[in-house]
Design an enzyme around this catalytic site. Structure first.
Site, short mmCIF file in Angstrom:
data_model
loop_
_atom_site.label_atom_id
_atom_site.label_comp_id
_atom_site.label_asym_id
_atom_site.label_seq_id
_atom_site.Cartn_x
_atom_site.Cartn_y
_atom_site.Cartn_z
CG HIS A 1 -70.56 -43.63 -18.50
ND1 HIS A 1 -69.58 -44.20 -18.90
CD2 HIS A 1 -69.45 -42.78 -17.83
CE1 HIS A 1 -68.13 -44.13 -19.10
NE2 HIS A 1 -67.62 -42.59 -18.52
CG ASP B 1 -68.79 -34.57 -17.50
OD1 ASP B 1 -68.44 -34.01 -16.94
OD2 ASP B 1 -68.79 -35.36 -18.21
N1 ACO Z 1 -80.15 -38.88 -22.00
C1 ACO Z 1 -81.68 -39.95 -22.49
N2 ACO Z 1 -81.47 -40.92 -23.17
C2 ACO Z 1 -80.26 -41.16 -23.67
C3 ACO Z 1 -79.20 -40.76 -22.98
C4 ACO Z 1 -79.45 -39.59 -21.74
N3 ACO Z 1 -78.10 -38.99 -21.61
N4 ACO Z 1 -77.87 -41.33 -22.94
C5 ACO Z 1 -78.49 -42.45 -24.05
N5 ACO Z 1 -80.12 -42.68 -23.74
C6 ACO Z 1 -80.47 -43.44 -24.66
C7 ACO Z 1 -80.31 -43.34 -26.00
O1 ACO Z 1 -81.20 -42.84 -26.55
C8 ACO Z 1 -80.22 -45.33 -26.34
O2 ACO Z 1 -82.00 -45.29 -26.28
P1 ACO Z 1 -82.32 -46.05 -27.38
O3 ACO Z 1 -81.65 -47.78 -26.74
O4 ACO Z 1 -83.91 -45.92 -27.20
O5 ACO Z 1 -81.52 -45.79 -28.91
C9 ACO Z 1 -79.70 -45.91 -25.31
O6 ACO Z 1 -80.01 -44.90 -23.91
C10 ACO Z 1 -78.36 -46.01 -25.23
O7 ACO Z 1 -77.73 -45.08 -25.40
P2 ACO Z 1 -76.20 -44.71 -26.29
O8 ACO Z 1 -76.38 -43.58 -26.67
O9 ACO Z 1 -76.42 -45.35 -27.62
O10 ACO Z 1 -75.19 -45.52 -25.15
P3 ACO Z 1 -73.61 -44.89 -25.63
O11 ACO Z 1 -72.87 -45.87 -24.15
O12 ACO Z 1 -72.91 -44.79 -27.16
O13 ACO Z 1 -73.56 -43.50 -24.70
C11 ACO Z 1 -73.44 -41.44 -23.26
C12 ACO Z 1 -73.21 -42.94 -23.80
C13 ACO Z 1 -72.40 -41.10 -24.96
C14 ACO Z 1 -72.39 -40.79 -22.49
C15 ACO Z 1 -75.07 -41.12 -23.36
O14 ACO Z 1 -74.87 -41.67 -22.33
C16 ACO Z 1 -74.90 -39.44 -23.79
O15 ACO Z 1 -75.56 -38.98 -24.65
N6 ACO Z 1 -74.79 -39.08 -22.85
C17 ACO Z 1 -75.40 -37.37 -21.76
C18 ACO Z 1 -73.87 -37.24 -22.65
C19 ACO Z 1 -73.73 -36.58 -21.55
O16 ACO Z 1 -73.20 -37.00 -20.09
N7 ACO Z 1 -71.72 -37.10 -21.92
C20 ACO Z 1 -70.96 -37.69 -20.51
C21 ACO Z 1 -70.75 -38.75 -20.28
S1 ACO Z 1 -69.60 -39.39 -18.98
C22 ACO Z 1 -67.66 -38.23 -20.11
O17 ACO Z 1 -67.48 -38.88 -21.14
C23 ACO Z 1 -66.88 -38.57 -19.19
#
Ligand code: ACO
Length: 429
Positions: A306, A363
């Site tokens: 998140h 979620d």
């Molecule tokens: N699985 C694996 N790796 C992940 C995940 C995940 N679910 N989420 C983040 N990471 C990793 C990224 O690859 C990144 O790694 P790096 O630093 O080696 O490049 C690091 O964690 C940071 O991730 P970002 O994408 O930069 O974080 P951001 O804050 O931009 O994204 C998000 C947050 C979009 C929720 C992300 O965690 C994600 O895609 N999660 C899965 C989708 C999801 O569950 N979305 C619902 C969110 S809650 C809502 O909107 C209601």
């Protein structure tokens, strides 16, 4: 603590005020940055940008705290009443009995949609994604309720808010029935918000759906836990659209579109697909986690991570409990819950997820609850939208009522061509 921040550019020093929220959150107020320095800030994804001051919802992502108008969300587990929470978010305090009764009456009286709107559903192919129908129909509502174009006084606003919160259920249920080729079921005045929605979803002309208390409570809580989450992508969209003085319905229709994306509300669908793939033996929890960690893989552990929560998402904790309780109450077992628990266990003891502070989000468990209730997967994000609507409305109104609100208009750093001459087509290479 200093009340100003100093910025040095070259030899010149500038001073900017620091503003502080009620919970001690601090921000540098850069409203005059460009006027004073000629520079703007660059913050892709807005991770460091506060777009407004808001009194609706407080989140402390480090501590895993979420409060609606000051009330911790865990307290609603004992008092599940979505209508009351909607009123709280929109009007800023818990309603009195009289206020709540009047709001509930409005919700009941405005559940129906204009008969002419029913024909719009026929125009969509049966395979149409329900989120597309939802957004289109919420936007279309303004054609039938033009008073939404001039919501100047609070009474008119309250009526429009109640209309929208009430009708979104009807639209959602009709979108579902359209996709199944089933006849539409009218709302029933004697039923409360959640049972009425489930009646419109699942009743048949020859057999009425009976809502069990355990289902009613669980769905009430799912909606409550989705009701607001401050400046998330869809809410920011609603505010952005509303800042141009677009009407409430148009702004919320835009919110539905933003919510649809798989990185936002659409993640609940992806979570279920992931759990089903594991259940069907296409992959294992260990393999899925391994893939999600792989740098060159596009897979992510859906329902994990998140932007704001760097500790447990408090909604996921409550939803995990509700899922267990609902399944026990219904006397059923869902193997997907066990798979979810297994994934959580693996991820929470893996340094990749620990180091990046990735925890289950809202979620992760919501789909298991919705599935137990009988909601099909393609309606999951629609359920999120029904829940999130009071938050969108609250933010739209807060912005509308804030003196000096400006149209939202970010700037950019241009990286394209320098001035280039037009070349006529016949001489282009
Ligand atoms: N699985 C694996 N790796 C992940 C995940 C995940 N679910 N989420 C983040 N990471 C990793 C990224 O690859 C990144 O790694 P790096 O630093 O080696 O490049 C690091 O964690 C940071 O991730 P970002 O994408 O930069 O974080 P951001 O804050 O931009 O994204 C998000 C947050 C979009 C929720 C992300 O965690 C994600 O895609 N999660 C899965 C989708 C999801 O569950 N979305 C619902 C969110 S809650 C809502 O909107 C209601």
């Amino acid at each position: 603590m200093p009340q100003t921040a100093r910025l040095t550019i070259g030899k010149t020093e500038y001073e900017f005020p620091i503003v502080e929220g009620t919970e001690g959150e601090r921000a540098i107020d850069i409203e005059r940055l460009r006027a004073q320095t000629g520079l703007i800030t660059l913050d892709p994804g807005y991770g460091n940008t506060g777009s407004c001051e808001s009194a609706i919802t407080f989140i402390d992502g480090e501590q895993g705290i979420l409060r609606y108008r000051g009330i911790p969300i865990e307290q609603f587990e004992q008092h599940p009443n979505f209508g009351e929470v909607a009123w709280l978010l929109i009007f800023g305090r818990l309603p009195t009995e009289e206020e709540y009764t009047s709001f509930s009456t409005d919700l009941t009286e405005h559940a129906n949609i204009d008969e002419a709107m029913k024909h719009h559903f026929e125009g969509f192919p049966r395979s149409a994604p329900p989120m597309a129908i939802l957004s289109a129909m919420i936007n279309a509502l303004s054609c039938f309720h033009p008073e939404v174009f001039t919501l100047e006084d609070p009474d008119h606003f309250q009526m429009a808010a109640a209309r929208l919160i009430s009708k979104i259920r009807t639209i959602a249920a009709y979108a579902y029935r359209r996709s199944r080729g089933m006849s539409y079921i009218y709302p029933k005045p004697g039923l409360r918000y959640v049972p009425n929605f489930l009646h419109m979803m699942f009743s048949q002309p020859y057999q009425e759906y009976v809502c069990k208390d355990a289902v009613w409570d669980a769905l009430n809580l799912v909606l409550i836990l989705h009701a607001d989450h401050e400046q998330n992508c869809s809410t920011s969209t609603v505010r952005m659209v509303g800042s141009s003085q677009a009407n409430l319905f148009a702004s919320c229709a835009a919110g539905v579109c933003a919510l649809w994306g798989p990185l936002h509300g659409g993640a609940n669908v992806e979570v279920l697909q992931m759990l089903e793939a594991i259940h069907q033996g296409n992959t294992t929890p260990e393999e899925f986690v391994r893939l999600a960690k792989q740098e060159d893989s596009k897979a992510r552990l859906m329902g994990f991570g998140h932007r704001v929560y760097k500790n447990f998402d408090p909604r996921a904790k409550v939803l995990g409990r509700i899922a267990e309780r609902l399944l026990a109450g219904m006397g059923t077992n869902d193997p997907l819950l066990e798979i979810a628990r297994k994934l959580e266990e693996i991820a929470l003891s893996d340094s990749y997820f620990i180091d990046r502070k990735l925890y289950p989000n809202v979620d992760f468990y919501s789909g298991i609850i919705l599935r137990a209730i009988g909601i099909p997967t393609n309606m999951f994000t629609v359920m999120f939208a029904i829940g999130r609507l009071p938050g969108w409305i609250a933010h739209w109104w807060e912005q509308n009522e804030t003196p000096g609100t400006k149209i939202a208009r970010p700037r950019q750093i241009y990286t394209g061509n320098g001035a280039t001459d037009y070349v006529p087509m016949n001489v282009r290479s």
